[in-house]
Scaffold this active site. Sequence first.
Site, PDB file in Angstrom:
ATOM      1  N   LYS A 151      -4.045  -1.727  -1.378  1.00  8.58           N
ATOM      2  CA  LYS A 151      -4.733  -0.862  -2.334  1.00  8.58           C
ATOM      3  C   LYS A 151      -5.595   0.093  -1.540  1.00  8.58           C
ATOM      4  O   LYS A 151      -6.093  -0.288  -0.484  1.00  8.58           O
ATOM      5  CB  LYS A 151      -5.577  -1.700  -3.306  1.00  8.58           C
ATOM      6  N   LYS A 177       3.811  -6.338  -0.216  1.00  7.85           N
ATOM      7  CA  LYS A 177       4.553  -5.837  -1.380  1.00  7.85           C
ATOM      8  C   LYS A 177       4.148  -4.398  -1.655  1.00  7.85           C
ATOM      9  O   LYS A 177       2.968  -4.077  -1.631  1.00  7.85           O
ATOM     10  CB  LYS A 177       4.239  -6.720  -2.596  1.00  7.85           C
ATOM     11  N   ASP A 179       3.414  -1.290  -4.106  1.00 14.74           N
ATOM     12  CA  ASP A 179       3.039  -1.131  -5.498  1.00 14.74           C
ATOM     13  C   ASP A 179       4.180  -0.441  -6.247  1.00 14.74           C
ATOM     14  O   ASP A 179       5.018   0.237  -5.643  1.00 14.74           O
ATOM     15  CB  ASP A 179       1.749  -0.312  -5.629  1.00 14.74           C
ATOM     16  N   GLU A 180       4.193  -0.603  -7.549  1.00 14.52           N
ATOM     17  CA  GLU A 180       5.268  -0.001  -8.347  1.00 14.52           C
ATOM     18  C   GLU A 180       5.229   1.521  -8.340  1.00 14.52           C
ATOM     19  O   GLU A 180       6.250   2.181  -8.552  1.00 14.52           O
ATOM     20  CB  GLU A 180       5.231  -0.529  -9.792  1.00 14.52           C
ATOM     21  N   HIS A 269       9.589  -6.355 -10.447  1.00 19.11           N
ATOM     22  CA  HIS A 269       8.328  -5.933 -11.055  1.00 19.11           C
ATOM     23  C   HIS A 269       8.678  -5.538 -12.489  1.00 19.11           C
ATOM     24  O   HIS A 269       9.825  -5.226 -12.783  1.00 19.11           O
ATOM     25  CB  HIS A 269       7.737  -4.771 -10.258  1.00 19.11           C
ATOM     26  N   LYS A 310      -6.380  -9.683 -15.094  1.00 20.96           N
ATOM     27  CA  LYS A 310      -6.882  -8.482 -15.766  1.00 20.96           C
ATOM     28  C   LYS A 310      -5.969  -8.002 -16.889  1.00 20.96           C
ATOM     29  O   LYS A 310      -6.324  -7.068 -17.600  1.00 20.96           O
ATOM     30  CB  LYS A 310      -7.054  -7.363 -14.727  1.00 20.96           C
TER      31      LYS A 310
END
Length: 412
Positions: A151, A177, A179-180, A269, A310
């Site tokens: 991130k 991994k 991120d999408e 995902h 979340k």
Amino acid sequence: MTGIAYADFVDTDYQPAPEELVCDFAIEPASGLSMEDAAGRVASESSNGTWAALAVGDDFTDVGATAFEIGDGTIRVAYPETLFEFGNMPQALSCVAGNIMGMKAVDSIRLQDCSWPADLARSFRGPQFGSAVKEAFLDAEDRPALATVPKPKVGLSTKRHAEIGYEAWTGGIDLLKDDENLTDQSFNSFADRVTESFEMRDRAEEETGDRKDYLVNITADVETMKERADFVADQGGNFVMVDVITTGWGAVQSVREHTEKRGLAIHAHRAMHAAFDRLSHHGVSMRVLAQIARLTGVDHIHTGTANLGKLENEDTAGINEWLQSDLHGMNDVLPVASGGLHPGTVEPLLDALGTDLIVQAGGGIHGHPDGTHAGAKALRQAVDAYMAGKSVTEAGESHDELGRALEEWGAE
Ligand code: CAP
Ligand code: MG
């Protein structure tokens, strides 16, 4: 069934044959219609009926569905196997989750669950590896595999992305991994990222003595996904990531066929799943989406965090149980828990979902006050403590990184 009017599609004495697909729906009939009226329309429109009673003679195969159970707001419908083109998931969904989702005869309709008969199920490839990836490609046989998404999820340079991978792998994480939202953008191109990340992966493997890998997001059109999968395999990777809802199930089937040739596992995902499953009264449940994912052949899929993170979740434990239960001898799927997780959520998460899964944390690693490497160590310390039967909070007293993480985010 003899005719082809709506009433012909309801028979509450009907016993589905073992080769039929049975679908459970929750429906709210439109005003003025009874449950029976609406059930007949659902079964009709999702098989061979339409809005008008037909007068076309009898030169057709009877592939009509039968609504055979009508409950309080729920119906069950049986579909003959001849309705389906075997091995074609888009066609199956155009039947059982197609036009009916918008028909005026129901105010709402949700496909809740499916019972997949053996021949139809086996017409799909299913997972190539499933949970076996933990020992086939990683050293995580007896514990949850751990993954992390760098991130900020998009915007990092290739160099920094690969470095973060190294920091996380050497801290005890098994899988980097993507991120999408990250595929092949100007600030971090696909080819460079894959090459540089695998260089770092090799270093991390040498230093730790553990096998490490990278869930590379190849999501795109089918031809591009195949090229990207080849590139990953050529660089020594064992996994590709596909965003299965946005790319579509036909594309997933094509990737599955291709990855078999290269021995690659598929990490699914599920961005956009909530457009289908978030409303409890309308759409397609996550349970059914997960079933489709297993049939079409993904090896992992995100199924939520038992509401600890979340994001909104639908019955994570029940979905995971289905993914790991027997399905006509087909391989299982390794569930992925992700979305707002951190070391303080590990204990209740593993209590709720068991340890045969992937635990993925982005912010819960890179948000550690002492950075990614410390964050990775903290997550691994929490999982190792849990596996040793110890309390995560107590382990925080003797492990600095974990202690700091618990101080920052608390323990659930
Ligand atoms: C998690 C994540 C995943 C979500 C997907 C994100 O990051 O990378 O995409 O978990 O949801 O972008 O939000 P954090 P789900 O670990 O920083 O939350 O797993 O429910 O499909
Ligand atoms: Mg993400």
